[in-house]
Design a protein around this motif. Sequence first.
Motif, PDB file in Angstrom:
ATOM      1  N   GLY A  93       0.809  -1.208   0.000  1.00 33.51           N
ATOM      2  CA  GLY A  93       0.000   0.000   0.000  1.00 33.51           C
ATOM      3  C   GLY A  93       0.840   1.255   0.000  1.00 33.51           C
ATOM      4  N   HIS A  94       0.464   2.200  -0.849  1.00 30.22           N
ATOM      5  CA  HIS A  94       1.143   3.493  -0.910  1.00 30.22           C
ATOM      6  C   HIS A  94       0.228   4.575  -0.354  1.00 30.22           C
ATOM      7  N   SER A  95       0.742   5.409   0.552  1.00 34.00           N
ATOM      8  CA  SER A  95       0.040   6.583   1.052  1.00 34.00           C
ATOM      9  C   SER A  95      -1.303   6.195   1.671  1.00 34.00           C
ATOM     10  N   THR A  96      -2.417   6.679   1.118  1.00 33.82           N
ATOM     11  CA  THR A  96      -3.733   6.286   1.612  1.00 33.82           C
ATOM     12  C   THR A  96      -3.905   4.776   1.537  1.00 33.82           C
ATOM     13  N   GLY A  97      -3.361   4.178   0.491  1.00 28.01           N
ATOM     14  CA  GLY A  97      -3.434   2.720   0.351  1.00 28.01           C
ATOM     15  C   GLY A  97      -2.708   1.993   1.453  1.00 28.01           C
ATOM     16  N   GLY A  98      -1.666   2.628   2.015  1.00 29.44           N
ATOM     17  CA  GLY A  98      -0.989   2.027   3.152  1.00 29.44           C
ATOM     18  C   GLY A  98      -1.889   1.953   4.362  1.00 29.44           C
ATOM     19  N   GLY A  99      -2.700   3.000   4.554  1.00 26.78           N
ATOM     20  CA  GLY A  99      -3.681   2.961   5.622  1.00 26.78           C
ATOM     21  C   GLY A  99      -4.746   1.921   5.368  1.00 26.78           C
ATOM     22  N   GLU A 100      -5.201   1.840   4.137  1.00 22.83           N
ATOM     23  CA  GLU A 100      -6.232   0.875   3.777  1.00 22.83           C
ATOM     24  C   GLU A 100      -5.774  -0.558   4.045  1.00 22.83           C
ATOM     25  N   VAL A 101      -4.561  -0.912   3.648  1.00 16.14           N
ATOM     26  CA  VAL A 101      -4.128  -2.300   3.834  1.00 16.14           C
ATOM     27  C   VAL A 101      -3.866  -2.615   5.299  1.00 16.14           C
ATOM     28  N   VAL A 102      -3.402  -1.621   6.076  1.00 15.42           N
ATOM     29  CA  VAL A 102      -3.199  -1.846   7.508  1.00 15.42           C
ATOM     30  C   VAL A 102      -4.535  -2.085   8.203  1.00 15.42           C
ATOM     31  N   ARG A 103      -5.536  -1.263   7.893  1.00 14.28           N
ATOM     32  CA  ARG A 103      -6.858  -1.468   8.507  1.00 14.28           C
ATOM     33  C   ARG A 103      -7.473  -2.785   8.062  1.00 14.28           C
ATOM     34  N   TYR A 104      -7.369  -3.100   6.776  1.00 15.79           N
ATOM     35  CA  TYR A 104      -7.898  -4.379   6.302  1.00 15.79           C
ATOM     36  C   TYR A 104      -7.239  -5.553   7.028  1.00 15.79           C
ATOM     37  N   ALA A 105      -5.919  -5.527   7.092  1.00 20.50           N
ATOM     38  CA  ALA A 105      -5.186  -6.647   7.693  1.00 20.50           C
ATOM     39  C   ALA A 105      -5.561  -6.832   9.154  1.00 20.50           C
ATOM     40  N   ALA A 106      -5.697  -5.722   9.879  1.00 22.98           N
ATOM     41  CA  ALA A 106      -5.995  -5.797  11.309  1.00 22.98           C
ATOM     42  C   ALA A 106      -7.436  -6.205  11.578  1.00 22.98           C
TER      43      ALA A 106
END
Length: 273
Positions: A93-106
Amino acid sequence: MPYITAKDGTKIHYTDWGTGPVVVLSHGWPLSSEAWAVELMLLADKGYRAIAHDRRGHGKSDWTWDGNDMDTYASDLNDLIEALDLHDITLVGHSTGGGEVVRYAAQHGVGRVKKIFTAGAVPPIMLKSDSNPDGTPIEALDAIREGVATDRSQYFQDLAVPFFGANLEGAKVSQGSKDDFWRQGMRMSIKGAYDCIKAFSETDFTEDLKALDVPIFIAQGDADQIVPIKAAALKSIELVKHGTLKVYPGAPHGIAGDYQKELDQDILAFLAD
């Protein structure tokens, strides 16, 4: 074009190339899955199944009025991964996508996610506050909202300069990269662009980062003018259990040029490890 339908009926467009171990890539704001074009081709060529989606409100996905928030983005990603029945996933995930993948994973991905790689990601929280003095002031975020709401075409042209660090001494970013940033930005809805500013800047990912129990590679350039590294990578690495931090000297927020070449090699090495 391939689409899946999210729980609320929203159609989410995605690209799915190659066969092999699964890599799912999530783009930044105000971009689309096309921001990962080089990586999609590289990964598929190297024996991976590379998948990238357009977040709702972005690219070819539906331009919804509602749901332009991080919880819904993560839910949409979960719907995509469940629809394609993906397992042993590496998330990028890049930028906003980094937040998206962290929330999804958790919150959704336990048992499916194998590894996570973020670049210039917004976690743990971007907004400046008494507890986050190195973050971005609300006035700067309000200026982004004003730019999007009043003349987003010119605003995206202007924003491409600091995004890629084109205003830094010795910068070699191409005009084509800046033009493509504008092109992708203009292919998202104004409502999605406006709402996503709050989503990427005010969402607190602290507990998500603490909950992760898989390896995570946290990458960021120390010349990032969009997401302050002191409020992002340098804080995130302190919150995760199995993290690796890499700071790229002189690298901007946008992934292009020499930074992109080095980052892509690091992604491949992380996948192979």
